[in-house]
Design a protein around this motif. Structure first.
Motif, PDB file in Angstrom:
ATOM      1  N   TYR A   1      73.032  83.415   1.030  1.00 34.09           N
ATOM      2  CA  TYR A   1      73.627  84.753   1.113  1.00 34.09           C
ATOM      3  C   TYR A   1      72.644  85.821   0.623  1.00 34.09           C
ATOM      4  CZ  TYR A   1      76.870  88.550  -0.153  1.00 34.09           C
ATOM      5  OH  TYR A   1      77.502  89.748  -0.296  1.00 34.09           O
ATOM      6  N   LEU A   2      72.073  85.582  -0.555  1.00 35.88           N
ATOM      7  CA  LEU A   2      71.166  86.582  -1.131  1.00 35.88           C
ATOM      8  C   LEU A   2      69.926  86.755  -0.253  1.00 35.88           C
ATOM      9  CD1 LEU A   2      71.501  85.659  -4.911  1.00 35.88           C
ATOM     10  CD2 LEU A   2      72.441  87.637  -3.739  1.00 35.88           C
TER      11      LEU A   2
ATOM     12  N   MET B   1      80.349  80.192  -6.864  1.00 30.48           N
ATOM     13  CA  MET B   1      79.745  79.879  -5.573  1.00 30.48           C
ATOM     14  C   MET B   1      78.773  78.725  -5.708  1.00 30.48           C
ATOM     15  SD  MET B   1      78.602  83.098  -3.321  1.00 30.48           S
ATOM     16  CE  MET B   1      78.394  82.868  -1.570  1.00 30.48           C
TER      17      MET B   1
ATOM     18  N   GLU C   1      74.893  78.042  -0.863  1.00 35.37           N
ATOM     19  CA  GLU C   1      75.550  79.186  -0.209  1.00 35.37           C
ATOM     20  C   GLU C   1      75.068  80.495  -0.797  1.00 35.37           C
ATOM     21  OE1 GLU C   1      79.739  78.812  -0.712  1.00 35.37           O
ATOM     22  OE2 GLU C   1      79.874  77.014   0.531  1.00 35.37           O
ATOM     23  N   GLN C   2      74.985  80.489  -2.116  1.00 40.17           N
ATOM     24  CA  GLN C   2      74.606  81.712  -2.823  1.00 40.17           C
ATOM     25  C   GLN C   2      73.184  82.141  -2.490  1.00 40.17           C
ATOM     26  OE1 GLN C   2      75.533  83.785  -6.735  1.00 40.17           O
ATOM     27  NE2 GLN C   2      75.575  81.642  -7.004  1.00 40.17           N
TER      28      GLN C   2
END
Lengths: 318, 442
Positions: free
Chosen positions: A112-113, A104, A108-109
């Protein structure tokens, strides 16, 4: 949701309402008790050390606080309220075993988290940009994680732990696998977060790190708390009246006295233990009376490591 | 709920955006079509070598007539056998067929010798054999004093045309059963493939999170159950999207490919059977007629029931199997070998279901098929095969109720194993161990 206006336990002082209160917390796995009636408070705004050797129950305890697992018994209050589905948003957790999605992209990662922690996409983006800017790594946003070095990944992981502005930060062995430069960088960030009001639990088996960083500690062994308190108070409590004395010129190597005992000597200093019923002034006076040229004089405080070993040995003797 | 949505979105978008998805979705069907076309091409072409074969007919039993084929030039020779051998040695011909000196009309089996150092290919010797059979038949007709026209009248072909008695509106033809059950078979087999493929993806995704250790960060933010469900739904959505694209592509490509395949089969038919051009014309129109009939029957299938029911069975089967795969993935972590060992018991009902489904294509109402179409874990593959044949309503209802109930049960069971498994490292997973995890406290 139940709101507690006062802490149920602790010192009943509103100003000192702990960020985290554990009361007789127990966690049993099928054949052993990982956390055995653990009780302690973490004061708001402190850096708190959770210490103990591997297998002491630190990770089990952290997993309960982070709502990964549940306690079998006991009560836990986070900022005065029982743990709930709202708790994860208030906690930042850096596990000992780090991990990110390798394929990823960094941006983005992190988004997301952060959203999993309950942030909106916009808030998450703002906060993340600020952090990336701070570490001067804004151009990593579009890179895939497996294009980054291990140290770089650690920075990303740290940002993912703190970007949602948690009240309580739990760092499990935060410096493992970091080079000295990154260790200092993260250490500075920890201090700064703490200065801005974040309470921090610092879990480690490396006791020497804790002495420099933490104010309060809890020492665990085999699931139980065996020591707790301020680091300086513990050192005071477990000190053995040992002194290091630096001197110039000749010294009577066969020094004997009723009030003290020489433990070891070298080229230009002596380590001396003051016997019970005597104090260090007596020692100094006696040495000066003998005409020695003393240039330094320090009390030797026990390291947490020594205290721990002593405590564990004491326990196993029981 | 919001967090499950985040997880679904991530699982969906990272997959759909990946190159593998694009390749798999658009290139795989094309590759498949190309593959079948290639096979058809290879099968129809046979050998491209031109062969010259001399027929040595000492007593002129064949009356000097035998048809050559495209690739094999059959030439009845008046030369002596020794001369023909000389021709062979000089490589003027590739072989010699020796017709016996006499033909016994009472004999039904003949062995005709083919002299050559190179063997004919199987299809070549079939064709040549056919040509000689025709000639020997002519010979027998003549020497027995039979009337060829009358003999042709002997050959008869019967087909049963079904006609309804009570349900007058129901349109049926001789193709109804075949088309229905073949269609069902296709759906059943597709179910099997989809469940294995996407269930496997769920398992790998779970293993990935456990192996790269991001799992601990994730489940300090969301409940393990949310994570598992989000994953299953996300991967399942990718599956549905992919299947929809395939169905669409199929609908677009089917007319093209059926033309292509139709032409291929008729041309290979003429080659093998030695059908005359008129017969071929007849076969063509018969084939087209059949094609039209099949299309008609496909349209007559009760799609309004078939499609939603297939989706229900897909979802039920997918959730049950995918959650079991997720549980397995959580238990094993790194070791793909261990995963394969543990996968076997999950694969077994699935394989069994496929075999039963195949038998259901032929006979959709045997008791084995009926019961398997009701039992969960088997039903999502077997029932779709039976659906075109309109099974009794109570069987379908019972089957769906059990499907849904067991689907929830398996998701629950898998959730119990998953939440323990994802945090368990260095422990060898066995079924006994997994069973214990189900009863662990939170």
């Amino acid at each position: 949701m139940i709101r507690y206006s006062l802490p149920i336990f602790g010192n009943n002082e509103i100003q000192h309402m702990p960020i985290l209160s554990l009361d007789n917390v127990v966690k049993r796995y099928h054949n052993h008790t990982a956390v055995d009636h653990v009780t302690f408070n973490v004061e708001k705004g402190s850096i708190f050390g959770l210490l103990g050797p591997n297998g002491a129950g630190k990770t089990s305890l952290i997993r309960i606080i982070t709502t990964i697992t549940g306690a079998d018994e006991g009560r836990i209050l986070l900022d005065g309220e029982p743990l709930s589905s709202f708790s994860p948003a208030q906690i930042g957790y850096l596990p000992e075993e780090r991990g990110l999605y390798k394929k990823m992209k960094v941006g983005e990662q992190l988004l997301y988290l952060a959203q999993l922690k309950g942030m909106t996409k916009k808030d998450a983006r703002d906060s993340l940009f600020a952090w990336l800017e701070k570490f001067d790594i804004k151009d990593w946003w579009g890179k895939k994680v497996d294009e980054l070095s291990k140290g770089m990944q650690q920075k990303i992981q740290f940002i993912s732990t703190v970007c949602h502005n948690p009240k309580l930060l739990i760092l499990d062995e935060p410096f493992s696998g970091l080079d000295p430069i990154n260790t200092n960088l993260i250490k500075d960030e920890i201090y700064e977060l703490n200065k801005n009001g974040t309470s921090i639990i610092f879990s480690t088996h490396r006791m020497e790190q804790v002495e420099q960083i933490c104010e309060d500690i809890v020492l665990m062994n085999k699931g139980k708390v065996i020591l707790e308190g301020r680091v300086d108070a513990l050192q005071e409590r477990f000190k053995e009246n040992k002194f290091r004395i630096g001197f110039k010129g000749n010294l009577d190597r066969e020094l004997t006295s009723d009030s003290f005992e020489v433990l070891s000597d070298s080229e230009d200093d002596l380590i001396i233990s003051v016997k019970e019923g005597h104090d260090s002034n007596e020692l100094l006076r006696e040495l000066m009376d003998r005409g020695h040229d003393i240039i330094s004089y320090n009390e030797i405080l026990p390291t947490l490591n020594e205290i721990f070993i002593k405590q564990v040995d004491g326990q196993s003797d029981e | 709920m919001n967090k499950i949505w985040l997880i679904i979105t991530r699982e969906f978008s990272t997959r759909v955006k990946s190159k593998a998805f694009l390749l798999g979705t658009f290139l795989a069907p094309l590759a498949m079509v190309a593959f079948f076309a290639l096979i058809g091409f290879v099968m129809s072409r046979g050998s491209d070598e031109q062969r010259n074969i001399a027929v040595y007919d000492k007593n002129d039993l064949l009356k000097g007539a035998i048809e050559s084929t495209d690739n094999i030039n059959l030439d009845i020779s008046s030369k002596s056998f020794a001369d023909l051998v000389k021709d062979y040695e000089e490589k003027k011909i590739d072989g010699i067929i020796e017709i016996p000196e006499s033909i016994n009309e009472n004999e039904n089996r003949f062995q005709i010798t083919y002299h050559s150092d190179d063997q004919l290919a199987i299809d070549e010797s079939l064709i040549v054999g056919n040509r000689i059979e025709d000639r020997i038949r002519d010979y027998k007709v003549k020497s027995l004093g039979l009337d060829l026209e009358k003999i042709d009248k002997l050959s008869t072909y019967v087909s049963l045309a079904p006609k309804t008695i009570i349900e007058k509106d129901k349109k049926i033809s001789s193709m109804t059963n075949i088309v229905g059950s073949v269609m069902g078979g296709v759906i059943g087999y597709a179910m099997f493939m989809i469940i294995i493929f996407y269930g496997g993806q769920v398992m790998r995704s779970v293993m990935e999170e456990k192996v790269n250790r991001i799992i601990e960060v994730l489940i300090s933010s969301v409940k393990p159950y949310q994570l598992m469900m989000g994953k299953i739904i996300g991967v399942g959505s990718v599956g549905l999207l992919q299947i929809s694209i395939w169905v669409l592509l199929l609908a677009l490509l089917a007319p093209l490919s059926s033309m292509f395949i139709g032409a291929e089969t008729t041309s290979s038919l003429t080659d093998v059977a030695g059908v005359s051009p008129e017969d071929m014309q007849a076969a063509m129109s018969e084939g087209q007629e059949k094609m039209v009939q099949v299309m008609q029957e496909l349209r007559n299938l009760n799609w309004a029931v078939l499609i939603p029911m297939s989706i229900i069975y897909f979802l039920g089967g997918y959730f049950a199997y995918a959650s079991l795969f997720a549980a397995l993935g959580s238990a094993v972590g790194e070791d793909i070998n261990e995963a394969q060992t543990l996968m076997l018991p999950i694969m077994m009902p699935l394989m069994l279901a496929v075999y039963i489904a195949f038998s259901a294509v032929q006979a959709p109402n045997t008791s084995l098929v009926v019961w398997s179409s009701i039992i969960p874990l088997l039903s999502s593959v077997v029932m779709p095969v039976r659906l075109p044949a309109s099974p009794p309503v109570w069987e379908v209802i019972l089957s769906v109720v059990l499907l849904i109930a067991f689907c929830f049960f398996f998701v629950w069971l898998a959730g119990r194993i998953y939440r323990v498994g994802i945090l368990m490292y260095g422990k060898k997973a066995s079924f006994r161990e997994l069973a214990k995890w189900v009863f662990f406290k939170g």
